[in-house]
Design a protein around this motif. Structure first.
Motif, mmCIF file in Angstrom:
data_model
loop_
_atom_site.group_PDB
_atom_site.id
_atom_site.type_symbol
_atom_site.label_atom_id
_atom_site.label_comp_id
_atom_site.label_asym_id
_atom_site.label_seq_id
_atom_site.Cartn_x
_atom_site.Cartn_y
_atom_site.Cartn_z
ATOM 1 N N ASN A 43 43.038 45.941 49.688
ATOM 2 C CA ASN A 43 43.830 45.325 48.033
ATOM 3 C C ASN A 43 44.679 45.548 48.192
ATOM 4 O O ASN A 43 45.235 47.394 48.449
ATOM 5 N N HIS A 44 45.687 44.438 48.082
ATOM 6 C CA HIS A 44 46.977 45.456 47.477
ATOM 7 C C HIS A 44 47.127 46.450 46.570
ATOM 8 O O HIS A 44 48.390 47.839 47.082
ATOM 9 N N HIS A 45 46.384 46.931 45.549
ATOM 10 C CA HIS A 45 46.226 48.395 45.563
ATOM 11 C C HIS A 45 46.225 49.649 45.926
ATOM 12 O O HIS A 45 47.127 50.540 45.990
ATOM 13 N N THR A 138 36.871 44.538 43.425
ATOM 14 C CA THR A 138 38.387 44.759 42.958
ATOM 15 C C THR A 138 38.481 43.271 42.870
ATOM 16 O O THR A 138 38.963 42.215 41.887
ATOM 17 N N THR A 142 38.293 40.623 39.398
ATOM 18 C CA THR A 142 39.565 40.171 38.808
ATOM 19 C C THR A 142 39.508 38.803 38.472
ATOM 20 O O THR A 142 38.893 38.066 37.546
ATOM 21 N N GLY A 163 50.560 31.692 44.181
ATOM 22 C CA GLY A 163 50.990 33.005 45.269
ATOM 23 C C GLY A 163 48.590 32.965 46.419
ATOM 24 O O GLY A 163 48.830 33.526 46.374
ATOM 25 N N CYS A 164 49.019 31.995 46.762
ATOM 26 C CA CYS A 164 47.814 30.978 46.480
ATOM 27 C C CYS A 164 46.551 31.906 47.556
ATOM 28 O O CYS A 164 45.108 31.824 48.388
ATOM 29 N N GLY A 165 47.926 32.224 48.495
ATOM 30 C CA GLY A 165 46.926 33.377 49.952
ATOM 31 C C GLY A 165 46.371 34.428 49.648
ATOM 32 O O GLY A 165 45.553 35.240 50.395
ATOM 33 N N GLY A 166 46.404 35.507 48.674
ATOM 34 C CA GLY A 166 46.156 36.841 48.793
ATOM 35 C C GLY A 166 45.058 36.546 47.878
ATOM 36 O O GLY A 166 43.987 35.608 47.618
ATOM 37 N N ARG A 188 54.455 29.784 49.450
ATOM 38 C CA ARG A 188 55.149 30.028 49.844
ATOM 39 C C ARG A 188 55.310 29.141 51.351
ATOM 40 O O ARG A 188 56.055 28.411 51.782
ATOM 41 N N THR A 221 49.332 36.366 39.152
ATOM 42 C CA THR A 221 49.085 37.951 39.815
ATOM 43 C C THR A 221 50.251 38.183 40.776
ATOM 44 O O THR A 221 51.217 39.887 41.468
ATOM 45 N N VAL A 222 51.729 37.238 41.020
ATOM 46 C CA VAL A 222 52.531 37.477 41.649
ATOM 47 C C VAL A 222 54.238 38.109 40.802
ATOM 48 O O VAL A 222 54.721 38.922 41.830
ATOM 49 N N SER A 243 47.034 39.669 35.876
ATOM 50 C CA SER A 243 46.319 40.563 36.694
ATOM 51 C C SER A 243 47.329 40.967 37.656
ATOM 52 O O SER A 243 46.828 42.317 37.993
ATOM 53 N N GLY A 244 48.545 40.975 37.531
ATOM 54 C CA GLY A 244 49.346 41.944 38.852
ATOM 55 C C GLY A 244 50.470 41.443 38.852
ATOM 56 O O GLY A 244 50.439 39.563 38.378
HETATM 57 N N1 LIG Z 1 44.997 43.669 37.260
HETATM 58 C C1 LIG Z 1 43.578 44.302 38.609
HETATM 59 O O1 LIG Z 1 42.881 44.691 37.865
HETATM 60 C C2 LIG Z 1 44.138 43.859 39.117
HETATM 61 C C3 LIG Z 1 43.307 43.476 40.301
HETATM 62 C C4 LIG Z 1 43.160 42.922 41.772
HETATM 63 C C5 LIG Z 1 44.989 42.707 42.177
HETATM 64 N N2 LIG Z 1 45.718 43.102 41.215
HETATM 65 C C6 LIG Z 1 46.952 42.744 41.869
HETATM 66 O O2 LIG Z 1 47.896 41.650 41.517
HETATM 67 C C7 LIG Z 1 48.446 41.372 42.723
HETATM 68 C C8 LIG Z 1 48.130 40.805 44.028
HETATM 69 O O3 LIG Z 1 46.249 41.268 44.909
HETATM 70 P P1 LIG Z 1 46.006 41.057 45.851
HETATM 71 O O4 LIG Z 1 45.062 41.684 46.365
HETATM 72 O O5 LIG Z 1 45.034 39.998 45.705
HETATM 73 O O6 LIG Z 1 47.035 40.862 47.136
HETATM 74 P P2 LIG Z 1 47.540 40.003 48.406
HETATM 75 O O7 LIG Z 1 46.273 39.684 48.812
HETATM 76 O O8 LIG Z 1 48.684 40.563 48.891
HETATM 77 O O9 LIG Z 1 48.252 38.602 48.147
HETATM 78 C C9 LIG Z 1 49.155 38.593 47.570
HETATM 79 C C10 LIG Z 1 50.049 36.564 47.330
HETATM 80 O O10 LIG Z 1 51.122 37.441 45.941
HETATM 81 C C11 LIG Z 1 51.885 35.998 46.867
HETATM 82 N N3 LIG Z 1 54.014 36.973 47.012
HETATM 83 C C12 LIG Z 1 53.976 37.799 46.898
HETATM 84 N N4 LIG Z 1 55.224 38.153 46.840
HETATM 85 C C13 LIG Z 1 55.297 37.006 46.239
HETATM 86 C C14 LIG Z 1 56.524 36.399 46.368
HETATM 87 N N5 LIG Z 1 57.799 37.114 46.223
HETATM 88 N N6 LIG Z 1 56.660 34.768 46.325
HETATM 89 C C15 LIG Z 1 55.393 33.901 45.706
HETATM 90 N N7 LIG Z 1 54.415 34.867 46.212
HETATM 91 C C16 LIG Z 1 54.443 36.180 46.350
HETATM 92 C C17 LIG Z 1 51.735 35.631 48.108
HETATM 93 O O11 LIG Z 1 51.082 34.070 47.961
HETATM 94 P P3 LIG Z 1 51.890 33.166 49.193
HETATM 95 O O12 LIG Z 1 51.680 34.255 50.654
HETATM 96 O O13 LIG Z 1 50.765 32.476 49.541
HETATM 97 O O14 LIG Z 1 53.422 32.601 48.501
HETATM 98 C C18 LIG Z 1 50.407 36.736 48.340
HETATM 99 O O15 LIG Z 1 49.264 36.119 49.186
HETATM 100 C C19 LIG Z 1 48.384 43.121 43.455
HETATM 101 O O16 LIG Z 1 49.654 43.034 42.907
HETATM 102 C C20 LIG Z 1 47.267 43.437 42.972
HETATM 103 O O17 LIG Z 1 48.186 44.525 42.204
HETATM 104 C C21 LIG Z 1 45.759 43.910 39.551
#
Ligand SMILES: NC(=O)c1ccc[n+]([C@@H]2O[C@H](COP(=O)([O-])OP(=O)(O)OC[C@H]3O[C@@H](n4cnc5c(N)ncnc54)[C@H](OP(=O)(O)O)[C@@H]3O)[C@@H](O)[C@H]2O)c1
Length: 321
Positions: A43-45, A138, A142, A163-166, A188, A221-222, A243-244
């Motif tokens: 996870n990004h965490h 996670t 979430t 940010g649909c790839g995450g 993007r 989440t972005v 949530s992020g």
């Molecule tokens: N609160 C909670 O309980 C919780 C739980 C899980 C995750 N989170 C948080 O949510 C976020 C996502 O987590 P994840 O595990 O899904 O991460 P991930 O798989 O790394 O996904 C991140 C996504 O964010 C987008 N992104 C990143 N930088 C960007 C930018 N400058 N402009 C536009 N889009 C951008 C990208 O989408 P594209 O490449 O498609 O544009 C990327 O696919 C993290 O910050 C994480 O800490 C929080």
């Protein structure tokens, strides 16, 4: 045992503190148990931890990872809930002010074994592989809570995922589509937008693009990079569930638009043990399955972390043992 752990913190170069090697078996306090890990997901965490967000130098070395599926001490197939609440806490664990996630205070799940409170172990549905189940605790939990507890809209409503790839974003598309929402998504990357359509998104847009109509809910989440677009994409009375903030948490607040169009901004974090149980049942009942970008042996975990740093992912990275 083999483990993926943080040996130092570096906010600018998170991979410099990443180690894959031998660590002692985790301690097992009273009322805790050990799960033998078959699969664990990234996870990004885990990147935030290597940057020192939520993980202090005094806790190092720390085994990373929140999410695991494996075998309990009796050989049953299980999935681990990553939110560790305090002993005296009752009810939704995400509201315990003293909660932590695996790998913040207690050693994490990217290892041959992980120790957790017995109450954090749930049955793994036989229909899901260990790799799929390891995606649930996670990212999928979430997204489940954002969609079904926090969004406040019914199936048929239009929900935009930024940010649909995450991991969380692809989870939202999979679960939202299975529940009958009209899922729109931004990215993007054109290649990721095309993959989102195949995954079940109804329409896709370049990040920041004007939409054909305003939506009921945006799932964020972005953060900084997409916040203004999220605010501007909502119908009057709409809601952002956040949530992020991967790209930073200092966007323009867009206060005027928030009050003038009477928007709601709702925070969301992880999900409770009960919600994880319902999520596993949702997957059983609907046939929805976590989207996995790649499966790697845990010994090659560094490759998965590197892909997350560059954003070269669509879905979850899973490590197997
Ligand atoms: N609160 C909670 O309980 C919780 C739980 C899980 C995750 N989170 C948080 O949510 C976020 C996502 O987590 P994840 O595990 O899904 O991460 P991930 O798989 O790394 O996904 C991140 C996504 O964010 C987008 N992104 C990143 N930088 C960007 C930018 N400058 N402009 C536009 N889009 C951008 C990208 O989408 P594209 O490449 O498609 O544009 C990327 O696919 C993290 O910050 C994480 O800490 C929080």
């Amino acid at each position: 045992m083999l483990a993926v752990y943080a040996s130092k913190i570096d906010p600018k170069d998170p991979l410099s503190g990443l180690e894959v090697g031998d660590r002692p078996d985790p301690e097992v306090p009273d009322r805790w148990t050990t799960v033998t890990v078959k699969a664990a997901s990234l996870n990004h965490h885990d990147l935030w931890s290597l940057r020192g967000v939520g993980l202090g130098e005094d806790k190092l070395p720390m085994i990373l990872g929140c999410d695991a599926a494996g075998l309990d001490e009796d050989g049953n197939e299980v999935v681990v809930h990553a939110v560790i609440s305090s002993d005296s806490w009752r009810g939704d664990e995400t509201f315990d002010p003293r909660r932590s996630l695996l790998s913040e205070r207690y050693q994490g799940a990217l290892a041959e074994k992980v120790a957790v409170p017995r109450t954090n172990v749930l049955p793994k549905p036989p229909e899901l592989s260990f790799e799929q189940a390891a995606c649930l605790p996670t990212a999928y939990l979430t997204a489940y809570k954002m969609l079904f507890e926090k969004s406040g809209v019914q199936p048929g409503a239009t929900i935009l995922v930024q940010g649909c790839g995450g991991g969380v974003a692809t989870a939202a598309i999979v679960l939202g589509r299975a529940a009958g929402y009209r899922m729109w998504a931004t990215s993007r990357s054109e290649a990721k937008r095309e993959r989102a359509l195949k995954l079940g998104a109804d329409q896709v847009f370049a990040s920041g693009a004007r939409l054909p109509e305003r939506v009921d809910v945006v799932l964020e989440t972005v953060g900084q990079a997409t916040w203004s677009h999220s605010v501007r994409s909502l119908k009057p009375g709409g809601r952002i569930v956040i949530s992020g903030a991967t790209s930073g948490d200092a966007p323009p607040a867009e206060l005027t638009r928030v009050f003038f169009t009477q928007l709601t901004v709702t925070g969301s974090t992880m999900g409770s043990r009960d919600e994880l149980g319902r999520l596993t049942r949702f997957c059983e009942q609907t046939g929805a399955r976590p989207l996995i970008d790649r499966v790697l042996p845990m010994a090659q975990a560094r490759d998965g972390f590197a892909a997350m740093v560059t954003g070269d992912l669509f879905g979850k990275v899973v490590f197997t043992l």
